[in-house]
Design an enzyme around this catalytic site. Sequence first.
Site, PDB file in Angstrom:
ATOM      1  N   GLU A  16     -10.475 -11.280   7.853  1.00 10.28           N
ATOM      2  CA  GLU A  16      -9.925 -11.888   6.640  1.00 10.28           C
ATOM      3  C   GLU A  16     -11.012 -12.262   5.635  1.00 10.28           C
ATOM      4  O   GLU A  16     -10.775 -12.240   4.428  1.00 10.28           O
ATOM      5  CB  GLU A  16      -9.115 -13.142   6.993  1.00 10.28           C
ATOM      6  CG  GLU A  16      -7.958 -12.921   7.958  1.00 10.28           C
ATOM      7  CD  GLU A  16      -6.791 -12.177   7.337  1.00 10.28           C
ATOM      8  OE1 GLU A  16      -6.830 -11.929   6.121  1.00 10.28           O
ATOM      9  OE2 GLU A  16      -5.847 -11.840   8.072  1.00 10.28           O
ATOM     10  N   GLU A  75      -4.641 -13.392   1.515  1.00  6.05           N
ATOM     11  CA  GLU A  75      -5.727 -13.340   2.489  1.00  6.05           C
ATOM     12  C   GLU A  75      -6.582 -14.600   2.432  1.00  6.05           C
ATOM     13  O   GLU A  75      -7.145 -15.027   3.451  1.00  6.05           O
ATOM     14  CB  GLU A  75      -6.605 -12.099   2.253  1.00  6.05           C
ATOM     15  CG  GLU A  75      -5.886 -10.761   2.323  1.00  6.05           C
ATOM     16  CD  GLU A  75      -5.201 -10.489   3.655  1.00  6.05           C
ATOM     17  OE1 GLU A  75      -5.373 -11.284   4.606  1.00  6.05           O
ATOM     18  OE2 GLU A  75      -4.494  -9.475   3.749  1.00  6.05           O
ATOM     19  N   TYR A 122       0.835  -1.200   0.000  1.00  6.49           N
ATOM     20  CA  TYR A 122       0.000   0.000   0.000  1.00  6.49           C
ATOM     21  C   TYR A 122       0.871   1.253   0.000  1.00  6.49           C
ATOM     22  O   TYR A 122       0.562   2.242  -0.675  1.00  6.49           O
ATOM     23  CB  TYR A 122      -0.927  -0.004   1.212  1.00  6.49           C
ATOM     24  CG  TYR A 122      -1.838  -1.203   1.288  1.00  6.49           C
ATOM     25  CD1 TYR A 122      -2.558  -1.629   0.178  1.00  6.49           C
ATOM     26  CD2 TYR A 122      -1.995  -1.918   2.474  1.00  6.49           C
ATOM     27  CE1 TYR A 122      -3.397  -2.733   0.242  1.00  6.49           C
ATOM     28  CE2 TYR A 122      -2.830  -3.019   2.549  1.00  6.49           C
ATOM     29  CZ  TYR A 122      -3.521  -3.432   1.441  1.00  6.49           C
ATOM     30  OH  TYR A 122      -4.343  -4.529   1.506  1.00  6.49           O
TER      31      TYR A 122
END
Length: 373
Positions: free
Chosen positions: A222, A256, A162
């Site tokens: 998640e 994830e 990110y």
Amino acid sequence: MFEVSHWKLRNVSHAVHSYIWIKTDNGYESRKRECFMEMNKKALFNADGDIEVGKRKIINGNTTNLNDFNNMKYKWVSDWYRQAMNNFWIPEEINLTHDLQDYRLLSNAERSAYDKILSFLVFLDSIQTANLPNIGDFVTANEINLCLTIQSFQEAVHSQSYSYMLDTICSPAKRDEILYQWKDDKVLLERNKFIGEQYNKFLENPTEENLIRTIMANFILEGIYFYSGFMFFYNLERNGKMPGSAQEIRYINRDENTHLWLFRSLIRELQKEEAEIFTKEFVEELRLMMKIGVEHEINWGNYVIGENIQGINKNLIDSYIKYLGNKRLKEIGLEPLFEYEIEKTEIYFRQVNEITKDDIDSCCINGDNDKNN
């Protein structure tokens, strides 16, 4: 005000505090109440630990902390470990040159959603990186701790990705503004509190019940909290925008999925090993946690995306997140809660799978199969 969940007290020697969720006129709040069975952190060095695989337990075991890859009690861990290792990637592999140009051309609604979703995602991965070792302190199955360690590393890589995305597309000042939006945006701050406060409660009161609540919170994070954000990035790419960002998200999504597989499996194992904790009342509390998580994700999607982004709307977000909520509950043997428009969800899956070249909602590459649990 009324109480929506409670559980039976267990017959042990001393009491500590735990929490239940309460529904009020202003939404859901937690209330402190008395609970039992405080846990102790496992010893780092334990010469008297058990070496028999049959005696190994997820919690409350007597571990030596030796990492023995040849003798695993939980057979699904071997597949999980190899899948997680095979997923290795670094953010800089992905070229974001196109995104630098696209970001300036996004509509105001698209740019606002991009910024807010990144702010939320970087918070989630950051708090996961920090909290997973706290869970590991009480896990007494060495092969599970190996998985948690890999997940912590992957969450750190996600946070780096990110930052890489923001470093590429905007100025340092704008980057810092986006990273810390969650501190000033009231909607975003409330979202983060639900998971963050549950993690803090476990640190303050490390009971068996609070550990399972924390594991359930991980499962919700998640399996629910990432997904309206993922929808947004895949939709941008489907509209020919921000392809590098979507590729970063695709790799994160793959990781994830393995994390979801891990926490789903932990809950299933604990349901067998610590069955006395999973009373009818406690199970209803876990279902309530999922209900709150789904409501938060839908409200968040409506807030950041709403009806302002081509290709996504509130009805689609509502149906898709409710579908995921039911799916997650069924994966851990709990009754589903939600009704949704199946046709809209199926259309969305077909659209997104054309982009991802995979089923983005599979719990891992092979992890949806019962043989892995």
